[in-house]
Structures are given as C-alpha cells and as structure tokens.
Design a protein around this motif. Structure first.
Motif, PDB file in Angstrom:
ATOM      1  N   ILE A  41       9.712  12.050   4.451  1.00 57.63           N
ATOM      2  CA  ILE A  41       8.269  11.954   4.695  1.00 57.63           C
ATOM      3  C   ILE A  41       7.917  11.013   5.847  1.00 57.63           C
ATOM      4  N   GLY A  42       8.937  10.579   6.606  1.00 58.58           N
ATOM      5  CA  GLY A  42       8.666   9.847   7.831  1.00 58.58           C
ATOM      6  C   GLY A  42       8.576   8.342   7.735  1.00 58.58           C
ATOM      7  N   SER A  43       9.173   7.769   6.719  1.00 59.51           N
ATOM      8  CA  SER A  43       9.243   6.307   6.625  1.00 59.51           C
ATOM      9  C   SER A  43      10.610   5.933   6.048  1.00 59.51           C
ATOM     10  N   VAL A  44      10.889   4.638   6.068  1.00 57.95           N
ATOM     11  CA  VAL A  44      12.163   4.167   5.535  1.00 57.95           C
ATOM     12  C   VAL A  44      12.199   4.428   4.022  1.00 57.95           C
ATOM     13  N   HIS A  45      13.303   4.959   3.569  1.00 56.62           N
ATOM     14  CA  HIS A  45      13.494   5.274   2.151  1.00 56.62           C
ATOM     15  C   HIS A  45      13.342   4.008   1.308  1.00 56.62           C
ATOM     16  N   GLY A  46      12.720   4.139   0.153  1.00 57.77           N
ATOM     17  CA  GLY A  46      12.537   3.005  -0.747  1.00 57.77           C
ATOM     18  C   GLY A  46      13.838   2.376  -1.182  1.00 57.77           C
TER      19      GLY A  46
ATOM     20  N   LEU B  61       7.959   0.701   5.374  1.00 55.70           N
ATOM     21  CA  LEU B  61       8.791   0.193   6.460  1.00 55.70           C
ATOM     22  C   LEU B  61       9.046   1.342   7.428  1.00 55.70           C
ATOM     23  N   THR B  62       9.061   1.046   8.730  1.00 56.48           N
ATOM     24  CA  THR B  62       9.407   2.043   9.747  1.00 56.48           C
ATOM     25  C   THR B  62      10.275   1.366  10.797  1.00 56.48           C
ATOM     26  N   THR B  63      10.736   2.131  11.755  1.00 55.86           N
ATOM     27  CA  THR B  63      11.531   1.550  12.840  1.00 55.86           C
ATOM     28  C   THR B  63      10.675   0.635  13.707  1.00 55.86           C
TER      29      THR B  63
END
Length: 177
Positions: free
Chosen positions: A86-91, A129-131
């Motif tokens: 879904i476009g974000s860092v995995h939990g 969280l994202t890059t």
C-alpha cells in the motif's frame, strides 16, 4: 542536541550510524558464549566489532547506537525493501525495531547466564514510515525487571522528535538463579 538545527542533528545522527556501521561485522555467537558474558560487555563487544553483530540488523538495515542498563537505542533508515503493497513501510519493520530495542534493554539488565524471550509484544502505530522519513531511532526503556519477568516500553521517532510508533513488551527471564 536540542539547540542544534535540524540539519546539524541529522548530520550527528548519520555520523553516529556510519561510525558504528564501520565497526560491525555480522554473524552469530553460540548461546553458551553469550551467556558467559556480562550483558553490557556483550553489547560493548558488538559495538566495538570484537563480537559479531546479529544478522537481523543487516537484513533490516538498523544498528545499535547507544546502550546502558536503562535503555537501548537502534537507528535505521527505512528503505524500499521494507515497503508493503500500500505504499509505506511495512508495520513489521517498526515492530522488529521495537522488539529489538525493548528486548535488548531487558537483556542489558540480566546477569551472566540469564537469557530472555518475548512473551508479549504490543505495538501502536502513530504515522506511516516512508523512505522520505529519513533515519529513525527506536528507543527501549526498562519499566521493571523481576526474577521471572521483565517489562519494557519503546518508541520510534525521527530527528525532529516526531513519533511514529510506540510499543511495550513482557519478557520471560530464562536461566540464572
């Protein structure tokens, strides 16, 4: 560090990570060898490169930054390989960081010959969280260490102090007296 600019603080964080990363050598030790060490000596040995650093840090891209009898801090930078569909860092990235910092905070309080295992892990996600987040720190702090169980809490934050996740854990203490 509170009187530093964001850029200055970011540079301090990145320099600390690079310094530690340059000394780390991934690998494992036999459990009997780990049990024979005082836990803070064990962590000091990992930080100095004398002992191998657990491979999970290399896999997940995080390193130990600070440790003491009261807290343990890991730092990492979320990367594309940590993303979910879904476009974000995995939990799981945040959960692994929190499980690691809280568990290591507990480990630092144990006696030679004792170990621990996580029996309960609770995570609350605050924001994604994202890059683009940049480096984050996961800080675990001791709540209680008893004869058979220990509790710790943790939080993930960025260079600006923005909170991304919190957690708590209960660990079973193994071996020893």
């Amino acid at each position: 560090m509170s009187d530093m600019s964001r850029e200055e603080k970011l540079q301090v964080w990145l320099a600390a990570e690079a310094e530690i990363r340059a000394r780390l050598k991934p690998g494992t030790m036999a459990i009997a060898d780990v049990a024979a060490l005082n836990p803070l000596e064990f962590f000091d040995g990992i930080g100095s490169g004398e002992f191998p650093a657990p491979p999970i840090g290399e896999l997940m891209g995080f390193v130990p930054i600070e440790w003491s009898k009261t807290s343990f801090v890991f730092q990492g930078v979320p990367q594309m390989q940590h993303y979910n569909p879904i476009g974000s860092v995995h939990g799981g990235y945040a959960a692994t960081l929190l499980d690691s910092c809280m568990g290591c905070a507990i480990h630092a309080n144990l006696e030679k010959g004792q170990g621990y295992t996580t029996t309960d892990l609770r995570i609350s996600y605050i924001r994604a969280l994202t890059t683009k987040t940049g480096p984050v720190r996961a800080e675990g702090r001791i709540i209680h260490v008893g004869r058979s169980t220990a509790l710790a809490e943790g939080r993930i934050y960025d260079v600006d102090g923005k909170l991304y996740a919190t957690g708590s854990t209960t660990c079973l203490i193994l071996g020893g007296k």
